[in-house]
Design a protein around this motif. Structure first.
Motif, PDB file in Angstrom:
ATOM      1  N   GLU A   1      36.156  13.807  -9.766  1.00 39.63           N
ATOM      2  CA  GLU A   1      37.484  14.391  -9.817  1.00 39.63           C
ATOM      3  C   GLU A   1      38.544  13.283  -9.716  1.00 39.63           C
ATOM      4  O   GLU A   1      38.223  12.106  -9.579  1.00 39.63           O
TER       5      GLU A   1
ATOM      6  N   HIS B   1      48.119  18.036  -1.826  1.00 41.67           N
ATOM      7  CA  HIS B   1      47.886  17.790  -0.404  1.00 41.67           C
ATOM      8  C   HIS B   1      48.975  16.834   0.094  1.00 41.67           C
ATOM      9  O   HIS B   1      49.377  15.917  -0.631  1.00 41.67           O
TER      10      HIS B   1
ATOM     11  N   HIS C   1      39.695  18.169 -12.488  1.00 40.45           N
ATOM     12  CA  HIS C   1      40.386  18.586 -11.263  1.00 40.45           C
ATOM     13  C   HIS C   1      41.172  17.411 -10.699  1.00 40.45           C
ATOM     14  O   HIS C   1      40.640  16.328 -10.475  1.00 40.45           O
TER      15      HIS C   1
ATOM     16  N   VAL D   1      42.215  11.729  -8.114  1.00 39.77           N
ATOM     17  CA  VAL D   1      43.192  11.711  -7.021  1.00 39.77           C
ATOM     18  C   VAL D   1      44.435  10.997  -7.535  1.00 39.77           C
ATOM     19  O   VAL D   1      44.349   9.883  -8.059  1.00 39.77           O
TER      20      VAL D   1
ATOM     21  N   TYR E   1      43.940  22.003 -10.311  1.00 42.38           N
ATOM     22  CA  TYR E   1      45.074  21.234  -9.806  1.00 42.38           C
ATOM     23  C   TYR E   1      45.432  21.714  -8.407  1.00 42.38           C
ATOM     24  O   TYR E   1      45.661  22.902  -8.192  1.00 42.38           O
ATOM     25  N   SER E   2      45.492  20.771  -7.452  1.00 35.04           N
ATOM     26  CA  SER E   2      45.867  21.134  -6.089  1.00 35.04           C
ATOM     27  C   SER E   2      46.647  19.992  -5.462  1.00 35.04           C
ATOM     28  O   SER E   2      46.519  18.832  -5.852  1.00 35.04           O
TER      29      SER E   2
ATOM     30  N   HIS F   1      43.778  16.110  -7.600  1.00 39.00           N
ATOM     31  CA  HIS F   1      44.303  16.308  -6.256  1.00 39.00           C
ATOM     32  C   HIS F   1      45.540  15.419  -6.117  1.00 39.00           C
ATOM     33  O   HIS F   1      45.435  14.195  -6.035  1.00 39.00           O
TER      34      HIS F   1
ATOM     35  N   GLN G   1      40.705  13.778   5.946  1.00 35.91           N
ATOM     36  CA  GLN G   1      41.338  13.814   4.628  1.00 35.91           C
ATOM     37  C   GLN G   1      40.805  12.675   3.759  1.00 35.91           C
ATOM     38  O   GLN G   1      40.507  12.864   2.581  1.00 35.91           O
TER      39      GLN G   1
ATOM     40  N   VAL H   1      35.609  13.873  -3.372  1.00 39.14           N
ATOM     41  CA  VAL H   1      36.004  14.422  -4.670  1.00 39.14           C
ATOM     42  C   VAL H   1      35.982  13.337  -5.749  1.00 39.14           C
ATOM     43  O   VAL H   1      35.631  13.609  -6.912  1.00 39.14           O
TER      44      VAL H   1
ATOM     45  N   LEU I   1      38.777  12.985   0.186  1.00 48.16           N
ATOM     46  CA  LEU I   1      39.185  12.339  -1.065  1.00 48.16           C
ATOM     47  C   LEU I   1      38.062  11.472  -1.628  1.00 48.16           C
ATOM     48  O   LEU I   1      37.855  11.420  -2.843  1.00 48.16           O
TER      49      LEU I   1
ATOM     50  N   GLU J   1      49.465  25.687  -8.868  1.00 52.70           N
ATOM     51  CA  GLU J   1      48.100  25.269  -8.526  1.00 52.70           C
ATOM     52  C   GLU J   1      47.092  26.161  -9.251  1.00 52.70           C
ATOM     53  O   GLU J   1      47.281  27.371  -9.372  1.00 52.70           O
TER      54      GLU J   1
END
Length: 314
Positions: free
Chosen positions: A209, A189, A157, A211, A186-187, A159, A197, A204, A201, A182
């Motif tokens: 995950e 921000h 995943h 970033v 996968y996303s 971000h 926020q 995750v 992060l 997405e």
């Protein structure tokens, strides 16, 4: 030692032109919508014609950006005469037009892309045993390609953290466009001042995950670290290194270089992980300096794909 950026030092200047032109300014909503429409709704063979027309139009109309491109490239490629300087500027605007058009192709069409990978061993070292990592990149080529690779190939995943757009409506347009790609892996921000926020992060990353964040220009109000690029002083954002250190994960530089029509090369550099002492400022400064070195190597390999449209050494 880090300080705070009072203004977006690498973002294009807007000023009176944006106030007068509104949505029709180069940063306005009209061009975002028109670009996606032209890529997705007109015959594919016309794309080169559109790019030639609009690259030439903007070459003769956006003087501040032209001046910035020329000045920045002098520090990369060295001084040159007037006509060679214009060729450099046009080549950069041409490359930007192709990368931006192919971004919309990726978001709004099902056309196939060919993405090769260099330095896969660096990715494997950084993410061994399911560790998370911070992918750090630059405004070089089609940088989203580098962030998508872990989600599409390894189902990790990712971000993606984007800078806020100058125009809030343009930002919402980008958000809606990215929703089309997405997935559960996968996303995207937009960076914000919300401390939650940062906590999200960190969480995750500690879960293993990924970033993905840009590391070559700070945002307004963001913490910066004095560094150098191409032998000249340049403040770089402290955020990527600070986040990686807090989560106890590596920084992994990655750059997506355009090599042809919908063809890109995703290049991983060696991971950066200078954590382990109590001296936070020193570790963040050292890691940020190494990010700067990786950015410099990448920009030298494709100088006309470095899309920084404000003079950063004035």
């Amino acid at each position: 030692m880090s300080v705070t950026a009072e203004a977006p030092p690498h973002a294009p200047r807007t000023g009176w032109a944006r106030r007068v032109l509104g949505d029709y300014h180069v940063t306005g909503l009209f061009w975002y919508r028109f670009h996606r429409w032209s890529v997705s709704s007109t015959p594919e063979w016309t794309l080169g014609i559109w790019i030639t027309i609009f690259t030439t139009f903007f070459f003769f109309t956006i003087w501040n950006i032209r001046r910035a491109i020329g000045a920045n490239l002098e520090n990369v490629l060295g001084p040159c005469g007037f006509f060679r300087r214009q060729r450099r500027i046009y080549a950069t605007m041409w490359a930007f037009a192709w990368c931006l058009s192919e971004r919309y192709e990726r978001l709004a069409t099902d056309r196939k892309f060919d993405v090769a990978v260099d330095g896969m061993e660096h990715w494997q070292a950084a993410t061994a045993n399911g560790r998370g990592c911070v992918l750090v990149t630059a405004h070089l080529g089609l940088y989203e390609v580098g962030s998508m690779m872990p989600s599409t190939v390894e189902k990790r995943h990712v971000h993606l953290i984007r800078e806020p757009e100058i125009d809030p409506r343009a930002q919402e347009f980008i958000r809606e466009s990215v929703r089309a790609v997405e997935t559960e892996h996968y996303s995207m921000h937009f960076q914000s001042e919300d401390p939650l926020q940062g906590m999200f992060l960190l969480d995750v990353l500690r879960r293993g995950e990924i970033v993905a964040i840009q590391g070559d220009r700070p945002r307004t109000g963001g913490r910066i670290v004095p560094a150098t690029l191409f032998g000249r002083p340049l403040s770089l954002p402290a955020g990527p290194a600070s986040l990686a250190r807090a989560a106890g994960v590596p920084l992994l530089p990655v750059f997506a270089i355009r090599e042809g029509r919908r063809r890109y090369r995703c290049v991983f550099a060696p991971p950066i992980e200078p954590w382990g002492t109590a001296d936070r400022q020193h570790e963040v400064a050292e890691a940020t300096a190494r990010v700067g070195e990786a950015v410099e190597r990448a920009v030298r390999s494709a100088p006309h794909q470095w899309f920084v449209f404000r003079e950063i050494w004035s």
